[in-house]
Design a protein around this motif. Structure first.
Motif, PDB file in Angstrom:
ATOM      1  N   THR A 117      37.473   9.931 -21.832  1.00  0.00           N
ATOM      2  CA  THR A 117      38.842  10.708 -21.124  1.00  0.00           C
ATOM      3  C   THR A 117      38.241  11.174 -19.696  1.00  0.00           C
ATOM      4  OG1 THR A 117      39.484  11.377 -23.138  1.00  0.00           O
ATOM      5  CG2 THR A 117      40.167  12.761 -21.402  1.00  0.00           C
ATOM      6  N   VAL A 118      39.150  11.162 -18.571  1.00  0.00           N
ATOM      7  CA  VAL A 118      38.479  11.629 -17.562  1.00  0.00           C
ATOM      8  C   VAL A 118      39.187  12.937 -17.088  1.00  0.00           C
ATOM      9  CG1 VAL A 118      40.411  10.141 -16.289  1.00  0.00           C
ATOM     10  CG2 VAL A 118      38.402  10.973 -14.915  1.00  0.00           C
ATOM     11  N   LYS A 119      38.673  13.676 -16.530  1.00  0.00           N
ATOM     12  CA  LYS A 119      39.183  15.021 -16.266  1.00  0.00           C
ATOM     13  C   LYS A 119      40.489  14.874 -15.419  1.00  0.00           C
ATOM     14  CE  LYS A 119      34.828  17.823 -16.408  1.00  0.00           C
ATOM     15  NZ  LYS A 119      33.942  18.159 -15.748  1.00  0.00           N
ATOM     16  N   VAL A 120      41.334  15.902 -15.588  1.00  0.00           N
ATOM     17  CA  VAL A 120      42.618  16.105 -14.730  1.00  0.00           C
ATOM     18  C   VAL A 120      42.384  17.524 -13.836  1.00  0.00           C
ATOM     19  CG1 VAL A 120      44.927  16.533 -14.480  1.00  0.00           C
ATOM     20  CG2 VAL A 120      44.079  14.751 -15.769  1.00  0.00           C
ATOM     21  N   GLY A 121      42.393  17.433 -12.534  1.00  0.00           N
ATOM     22  CA  GLY A 121      42.095  18.652 -11.842  1.00  0.00           C
ATOM     23  C   GLY A 121      43.333  19.557 -11.856  1.00  0.00           C
ATOM     24  N   ASP A 130      34.655  12.806 -11.366  1.00  0.00           N
ATOM     25  CA  ASP A 130      34.399  12.548 -12.849  1.00  0.00           C
ATOM     26  C   ASP A 130      34.602  11.140 -13.109  1.00  0.00           C
ATOM     27  OD1 ASP A 130      33.471  13.514 -15.422  1.00  0.00           O
ATOM     28  OD2 ASP A 130      36.039  13.198 -15.942  1.00  0.00           O
ATOM     29  N   LEU A 131      35.936  10.745 -12.685  1.00  0.00           N
ATOM     30  CA  LEU A 131      36.158   9.362 -12.884  1.00  0.00           C
ATOM     31  C   LEU A 131      34.900   8.153 -12.387  1.00  0.00           C
ATOM     32  CD1 LEU A 131      38.301   6.984 -13.528  1.00  0.00           C
ATOM     33  CD2 LEU A 131      38.789   7.078 -11.015  1.00  0.00           C
ATOM     34  N   LYS A 132      34.135   8.466 -11.297  1.00  0.00           N
ATOM     35  CA  LYS A 132      33.273   7.575 -10.890  1.00  0.00           C
ATOM     36  C   LYS A 132      32.193   7.592 -12.146  1.00  0.00           C
ATOM     37  CE  LYS A 132      33.841   8.142  -6.154  1.00  0.00           C
ATOM     38  NZ  LYS A 132      33.600   9.165  -4.759  1.00  0.00           N
ATOM     39  N   ALA A 133      31.927   8.578 -12.777  1.00  0.00           N
ATOM     40  CA  ALA A 133      30.995   8.844 -13.836  1.00  0.00           C
ATOM     41  C   ALA A 133      31.302   7.958 -14.875  1.00  0.00           C
ATOM     42  CB  ALA A 133      30.702  10.234 -14.040  1.00  0.00           C
ATOM     43  N   LYS A 134      32.542   8.228 -15.312  1.00  0.00           N
ATOM     44  CA  LYS A 134      33.260   7.680 -16.536  1.00  0.00           C
ATOM     45  C   LYS A 134      33.358   6.070 -16.677  1.00  0.00           C
ATOM     46  CE  LYS A 134      33.429  11.577 -18.555  1.00  0.00           C
ATOM     47  NZ  LYS A 134      34.529  12.551 -18.505  1.00  0.00           N
ATOM     48  N   LEU A 135      33.625   5.629 -15.415  1.00  0.00           N
ATOM     49  CA  LEU A 135      33.938   4.150 -15.089  1.00  0.00           C
ATOM     50  C   LEU A 135      32.826   3.121 -15.474  1.00  0.00           C
ATOM     51  CD1 LEU A 135      36.213   4.009 -11.970  1.00  0.00           C
ATOM     52  CD2 LEU A 135      36.780   3.235 -14.385  1.00  0.00           C
ATOM     53  N   VAL A 194      38.975   3.894 -19.788  1.00  0.00           N
ATOM     54  CA  VAL A 194      38.984   5.312 -19.251  1.00  0.00           C
ATOM     55  C   VAL A 194      40.306   5.717 -19.183  1.00  0.00           C
ATOM     56  CG1 VAL A 194      38.178   6.850 -17.491  1.00  0.00           C
ATOM     57  CG2 VAL A 194      36.894   4.996 -18.404  1.00  0.00           C
ATOM     58  N   VAL A 195      40.887   7.099 -19.698  1.00  0.00           N
ATOM     59  CA  VAL A 195      42.042   7.531 -19.746  1.00  0.00           C
ATOM     60  C   VAL A 195      42.252   9.023 -19.302  1.00  0.00           C
ATOM     61  CG1 VAL A 195      43.154   5.724 -21.398  1.00  0.00           C
ATOM     62  CG2 VAL A 195      42.610   8.126 -22.159  1.00  0.00           C
ATOM     63  N   PRO A 196      43.191   9.461 -18.654  1.00  0.00           N
ATOM     64  CA  PRO A 196      43.365  10.759 -18.321  1.00  0.00           C
ATOM     65  C   PRO A 196      43.361  11.817 -19.504  1.00  0.00           C
ATOM     66  CG  PRO A 196      45.403   9.704 -17.472  1.00  0.00           C
ATOM     67  CD  PRO A 196      44.296   8.569 -18.032  1.00  0.00           C
ATOM     68  N   ALA A 220      48.595  11.134  -4.886  1.00  0.00           N
ATOM     69  CA  ALA A 220      48.771  11.066  -3.383  1.00  0.00           C
ATOM     70  C   ALA A 220      48.261   9.618  -3.069  1.00  0.00           C
ATOM     71  CB  ALA A 220      48.378  12.171  -2.634  1.00  0.00           C
ATOM     72  N   ASP A 221      47.180   9.254  -3.837  1.00  0.00           N
ATOM     73  CA  ASP A 221      46.679   8.127  -3.468  1.00  0.00           C
ATOM     74  C   ASP A 221      46.021   7.206  -4.597  1.00  0.00           C
ATOM     75  OD1 ASP A 221      45.331   5.785  -2.163  1.00  0.00           O
ATOM     76  OD2 ASP A 221      43.546   6.951  -1.444  1.00  0.00           O
ATOM     77  N   PRO A 222      46.989   6.587  -5.474  1.00  0.00           N
ATOM     78  CA  PRO A 222      46.679   5.736  -6.496  1.00  0.00           C
ATOM     79  C   PRO A 222      45.924   4.421  -6.308  1.00  0.00           C
ATOM     80  CG  PRO A 222      49.039   5.581  -5.959  1.00  0.00           C
ATOM     81  CD  PRO A 222      48.593   6.587  -5.253  1.00  0.00           C
ATOM     82  N   GLY A 223      45.959   3.999  -4.975  1.00  0.00           N
ATOM     83  CA  GLY A 223      45.367   3.065  -4.398  1.00  0.00           C
ATOM     84  C   GLY A 223      43.829   3.080  -4.596  1.00  0.00           C
ATOM     85  N   GLU A 224      43.508   4.629  -4.507  1.00  0.00           N
ATOM     86  CA  GLU A 224      41.949   4.951  -4.485  1.00  0.00           C
ATOM     87  C   GLU A 224      41.540   4.808  -5.780  1.00  0.00           C
ATOM     88  OE1 GLU A 224      41.438   8.888  -3.555  1.00  0.00           O
ATOM     89  OE2 GLU A 224      39.304   8.765  -3.054  1.00  0.00           O
ATOM     90  N   LEU A 225      42.113   5.269  -6.880  1.00  0.00           N
ATOM     91  CA  LEU A 225      41.789   4.979  -8.191  1.00  0.00           C
ATOM     92  C   LEU A 225      41.745   3.582  -8.814  1.00  0.00           C
ATOM     93  CD1 LEU A 225      44.309   7.807  -9.893  1.00  0.00           C
ATOM     94  CD2 LEU A 225      41.894   8.136  -9.250  1.00  0.00           C
ATOM     95  N   CYS A 226      42.541   2.760  -8.165  1.00  0.00           N
ATOM     96  CA  CYS A 226      42.506   1.342  -8.682  1.00  0.00           C
ATOM     97  C   CYS A 226      41.263   0.846  -8.081  1.00  0.00           C
ATOM     98  CB  CYS A 226      43.785   0.336  -7.991  1.00  0.00           C
ATOM     99  SG  CYS A 226      45.239   1.054  -8.896  1.00  0.00           S
ATOM    100  N   ALA A 227      40.798   1.238  -6.757  1.00  0.00           N
ATOM    101  CA  ALA A 227      39.833   0.698  -6.050  1.00  0.00           C
ATOM    102  C   ALA A 227      38.498   1.169  -6.796  1.00  0.00           C
ATOM    103  CB  ALA A 227      39.739   1.268  -4.439  1.00  0.00           C
ATOM    104  N   LEU A 228      38.520   2.187  -7.156  1.00  0.00           N
ATOM    105  CA  LEU A 228      37.500   2.730  -7.905  1.00  0.00           C
ATOM    106  C   LEU A 228      36.991   1.927  -9.176  1.00  0.00           C
ATOM    107  CD1 LEU A 228      37.624   6.561  -7.535  1.00  0.00           C
ATOM    108  CD2 LEU A 228      36.024   5.180  -6.450  1.00  0.00           C
ATOM    109  N   ALA A 229      38.141   1.686  -9.862  1.00  0.00           N
ATOM    110  CA  ALA A 229      38.159   0.955 -11.085  1.00  0.00           C
ATOM    111  C   ALA A 229      37.809  -0.638 -10.729  1.00  0.00           C
ATOM    112  CB  ALA A 229      39.438   0.551 -11.727  1.00  0.00           C
ATOM    113  N   ARG A 230      38.136  -1.125  -9.680  1.00  0.00           N
ATOM    114  CA  ARG A 230      37.906  -2.450  -9.375  1.00  0.00           C
ATOM    115  C   ARG A 230      36.389  -2.538  -9.062  1.00  0.00           C
ATOM    116  NH1 ARG A 230      42.865  -5.668  -7.026  1.00  0.00           N
ATOM    117  NH2 ARG A 230      41.628  -7.556  -7.973  1.00  0.00           N
TER     118      ARG A 230
END
Lengths: 459, 514
Positions: free
Chosen positions: A191-195, A204-209, A161-163, A228-238
């Motif tokens: 592709t994940v949406k960018v707001g 959208d990321l949750k759905a695409k992962l 998944v990429v932006p 603001a919170d890249p850790g949240e994105l990493c956590a969702l991926a993991r």
């Protein structure tokens, strides 16, 4: 023919001596392996020889005189190659004939170069706070490609998944690395949406992962936006069982959190900002770093240099670890492939990082952020330009003109300025959008000149 | 030039590498010193959790300390400072004019500048493409690939696009190579998604036509081979091979890694190949940098040109453009349009050589290799690959010290390490798998003088004599290098440390002991 300055045995009696030793009269006798019907029937038809350095130098100067060269302070274009200051010591270090001409050698005879390689990987590791770092690959895009392929092998999942907002150069490289759909090992790129805020849409990321082997994102992103919170994105991926691959600009890491500290499992990024000139794109390089876990280490395609003990107690050396898993060791069974890369630039990078130190990275980060933000504000204040100032940006930002970008850039060029990259038609922007790049090389005067020139171009 | 070994042993204490006691730069921390400073700017307001909590643990050194540290390390790098006959890599002089010209003319150029501001460098690209087309018979060269292996990958990607355009990609899923072809061909074919079929060598030193025919068929996508191989043996059936693969519908790629000996005598296209690759950092005199930046110049015939990675430099009337409008292009193998400095250095080398220089270089390379063969043939314990083949080898030959190893226990690694004690760059042995035991593969090329070559062989003879007299001296080499031989098991997860962070974590007691 005159003796050639680059061929010792073209002068004197060496050829005759060697022929005599072999008992050969005509050198053609040595080429009998090549069948007659394989041979070229006429001599090569090439431009005249320029064996004289005076003539050669003149020829190169004449040819290169046809370029239009912009001083770095007049260059406001980034997007994969950026106008940064290269400390003079970096040029001196990479110019050293000893390692510039070295080929492979051994950990003992080329000890100094191997140590410098280890200092490259160690300092990248310190910046990204990850313990395993390979020697660099060709470019940031290639690092993304190899990182995604590592993740696919590790997870057995052939989806990344990429932006939707991603540098098209890097995206095209990634597409090549992911193989076409006809191939059995094709990796799907979702592709994940960018707001509107320039950040990845979490819902959208949750759905695409679902079913993904990796998430790849960048902070700052292609448009310069800091998440603001890249850790949240990493956590969702993991949580979804995917590897969290994060692309970072190393010059942002004096200010921005290290990817290893917020849960990235693999970090990649460009090396050109670290003491290498743009060289029309010839300065690019990429790094790959990860957790120091066998699961990751055993998927690296790179050469990996490790610290080692020697026969002399207390002495340190630097040798290759995990060489066998490369294509040199296992041919098609190896991890992707390895080969010549950009190792000389790693020496400039090592010099740069050591000269900057922790305080230098913090300082340059503040300076880049202050100057790019000031430029964004000044441009936004002009009639006919708009910049979304609510976005926190580092180094690069998007501006929209009420005239075509090419027209603005032509006007800037007439004033000796290299204007922003034209984003018109790319995802995530509308209208006449352009990507500006402002770094530590741009003074207040340079920025004022840019703003005045843009104002005039839009008048 | 190096003094002859005889004088060297008698008149001096011999070579010794620079040996600086230079700590790992990561140890030079916590000093409060600065190497580069920038103007102050206010701390920005960063969103959410974006701010870094702990400063990176990097060195704190003065500018002089940083420079001195890396200059010391450069001095502890032998490379080509002595004599390097590192086979398969074609060690050439890397002319300094190329360094100066790239620094003066290219370093400030941005790859995304409008083409009208890049006319000089684009003309250089076009000129050099023409030059390489004449040398190979191909129709277009591009320089995007960041090394020879990347050019092989480019070919594997073009192979996908070519067969996809004909609706045959799913059917054509195999790439054929030989065991003596460089590992980058099978590795990149595999990375591109193909199954790899590897032909084995037969008694003539290359695979037979029958073996090739037994694997060629409707699944064949391409053949990827070099010729001559690293043993210096030229496959005389190669035209027939190309014909067989073409008749089956496959493409043929010529890895011209070993071009030096055949340069100016044959052209890939005339042998029937659809595409080929030259390594500008090897055959064309650009520096190797210890492993790049490099360029695999990829050239192909007209029918593959539409599939080339974009952008392609094209002449449009009196000016040059970066043509991006190529609907059948494979896209990119790497960002932008190549390592322009390396292209310029190679172009400069090629122009300084000209047609007569290329022929002279090929002649000298093959002559010097055969001279080496002749001397090594008289060297105790040294044998040659394919001993039954009498024809003169091309620009390099694979040899073996197996007899020395059997007699003395000294391996080719140890002999190589001992040779570095005399200022000889470590030997190129062989790619995996070793088809010859205890192999080494020197390549004299056109740079080195006969005296250099004689010195190299004298040192090998001397070291072999040492092996018979005092094997321990050889086994514990190097003795005159910057450091002694490595001893750690670097493939062990608890041992390897590719960063100082990992070293501190895995080996705290060693750091405490320092």
């Amino acid at each position: 023919m005159k003796a050639h300055p680059w061929m010792a045995n073209s002068g004197g009696s060496a050829k005759e001596e060697m022929l005599a030793a072999l008992g050969v009269k005509d050198i053609e006798e040595l080429f009998v392996q090549i069948p007659e019907d394989h041979r070229m029937e006429r001599p090569l038809d090439l431009p005249p020889q320029l064996a004289s350095e005076v003539a050669l130098s003149r020829h190169l100067d004449d040819l290169m005189g046809k370029n239009m060269v912009f001083e770095q302070s007049a260059c406001f274009r980034g997007a994969g190659a950026w106008p940064h200051y290269v400390p003079a010591i970096c040029d001196e270090v990479v110019g050293r004939y000893e390692w510039q001409t070295s080929v492979f050698g051994s950990p003992t005879s080329d000890h100094g170069r191997n140590q410098a390689w280890f200092e490259f990987t160690s300092q990248i590791g310190a910046l990204v706070e990850l313990d395993f770092v390979g020697l660099p690959v060709y470019s940031w895009g290639c690092a993304v490609g190899h990182g995604v392929r590592m993740a696919a092998r590790m997870t057995g999942r052939r989806k990344v998944v990429v932006p939707e907002v991603m540098d098209p150069e890097r995206r095209m490289v990634l597409e090549t690395y992911c193989e076409p759909t006809e191939m059995a090992r094709h990796i799907q790129i979702a592709t994940v949406k960018v707001g509107a805020d320039g950040c990845i849409d979490r819902a959208d990321l949750k759905a695409k992962l679902d079913g993904a082997g990796a998430l790849y994102f960048e902070t700052p992103g292609y448009h310069g936006v800091i998440d603001a919170d890249p850790g949240e994105l990493c956590a969702l991926a993991r949580e979804a069982g995917a590897e969290a691959i994060v692309g970072v600009d190393p010059l942002s890491l004096g200010l921005l959190e290290a990817p290893g500290a917020y849960g990235a499992t693999i970090a990649v990024g460009p090396t050109q900002p670290l003491g290498v000139h743009m060289y029309a794109g010839g300065g690019v390089g990429g790094f790959i770093a990860s957790l120091d876990d066998e699961r990751y280490a055993h998927e690296y395609n790179t050469l990996n240099v490790s610290i080692s003990e020697t026969r002399e107690p207390g002495e340190l050396g630097f040798g290759l670890a995990l060489f066998h898993q490369t294509s040199y060791g296992m041919r098609e069974e190896g991890k992707d492939w390895t080969g010549n890369s950009v190792y000389l630039w790693a020496l400039a990078n090592a010099t740069y990082m050591s000269a900057l130190g922790p305080e230098g990275f913090a300082e340059i980060g503040r300076l880049i952020m202050a100057r790019s933000t000031a430029t964004a504000q000044a441009l936004d204040a002009l009639d006919g330009v708009s910049v979304d100032l609510s976005r926190p940006v580092f180094k690069e930002f998007v501006a929209t003109f009420d005239k075509p970008v090419s027209q603005v850039n032509a006007a800037l060029r007439a004033k000796g300025l290299l204007g922003p990259k034209d984003l018109t038609g790319e995802p995530g922007v509308s209208g006449n959008a352009a990507l500006f790049c402002v770094t530590e090389v741009h003074t207040k005067t340079d920025i004022d000149q840019l703003v005045a020139a843009v104002k005039e171009a839009l008048a | 030039m190096t003094a002859s070994l005889k004088n060297y042993l008698e008149n001096s204490n011999g070579y010794h590498a620079a040996k600086w006691s230079e700590p790992v730069v990561m140890e030079m921390t916590g000093t409060g010193r600065r190497g580069v400073v920038f103007e102050d700017a206010p701390a920005p307001k960063l969103p959410g959790k974006a701010a870094r909590k702990n400063a990176p643990v990097l060195p704190e050194v003065t500018e002089h300390d940083a420079l001195r540290h890396y200059l010391h390390l450069s001095q502890m790098t032998l490379g080509m400072m002595g004599v390097s006959l590192f086979g398969t890599c074609t060690m050439k002089y890397n002319p300094r004019i190329g360094e100066r010209a790239t620094s003066e003319h290219l370093k400030k150029l941005h790859p995304l500048q409008e083409a009208e501001t890049l006319q000089g460098v684009l003309e250089l690209y076009d000129n050099f493409s023409d030059f390489l087309c004449e040398v190979s018979g191909m129709d277009q060269f591009i320089f995007q690939a960041g090394g020879g292996a990347d050019a092989a990958y480019t070919h594997a990607c073009l192979t996908r696009a070519y067969h996809a355009s004909r609706g045959e990609l799913q059917q054509r899923d195999q790439i054929i190579t030989t065991i003596q072809t460089h590992p980058c061909s099978p590795a990149t074919a595999n990375t591109a998604g193909f199954e790899v079929i590897t032909l084995s060598l037969e008694e003539n030193g290359y695979p037979s036509i029958e073996q090739l025919k037994s694997v060629v068929g409707p699944r064949t996508a391409a053949l990827m081979v070099n010729n001559p191989d690293d043993m210096g043996i030229y496959n005389p059936d190669i035209k027939e091979w190309v014909k067989i693969v073409h008749e089956a519908g496959g493409l043929c790629f010529y890895d011209h890694a070993n071009f030096n000996g055949v340069m100016s005598r044959l052209r890939a296209r005339e042998l029937g190949f659809d595409a080929c690759m030259f390594m500008l950092h090897k055959t064309f005199g650009a520096p190797k940098g210890g492993g790049g930046p490099a360029v695999g110049a990829y050239g192909c015939a007209e029918h593959l040109v539409p599939f080339l990675p974009a952008p392609v430099v094209k002449k449009d009337g009196d000016s040059y453009v970066l043509d991006e409008d190529r609907p059948q292009s494979i896209g990119r193998v790497r960002e932008f349009w190549g390592n322009a400095p390396q292209v310029m250095k190679a172009y400069a080398w090629a122009r300084a050589m000209g047609a007569e220089g290329l022929r002279e270089a090929a002649d000298i390379s093959v002559l010097a290799n055969n001279y080496m063969d002749w001397r090594l043939g008289k060297t105790k314990g040294v044998s040659r690959s394919n001993p039954g083949i009498d024809a003169p080898r091309m620009e390099m030959t694979r040899h073996s010290v197996d007899q020395v190893t059997q007699d003395t226990g000294c391996t080719v690694f140890e002999i190589s390490n001992r040779m570095t004690d005399f200022g000889i760059d470590a030997l190129w042995l062989s790619h995996e798998p070793w088809l010859v035991p205890e192999p080494f593969t020197p390549e004299a090329g056109e740079l080195w003088s006969k005296e250099d070559i004689d010195y190299w062989i004298d040192v090998l003879e001397h070291v072999i004599a040492e092996a018979y007299e005092d094997a321990d001296l050889v086994k514990t080499a190097p003795h005159n290098g910057p450091i002694k031989a490595l001893t750690s098991a670097l493939d062990e997860p608890s041992v390897w440390a590719t960063t100082w962070r990992a070293y501190e974590r895995k080996h705290p007691s060693k750091i405490a002991a320092e």
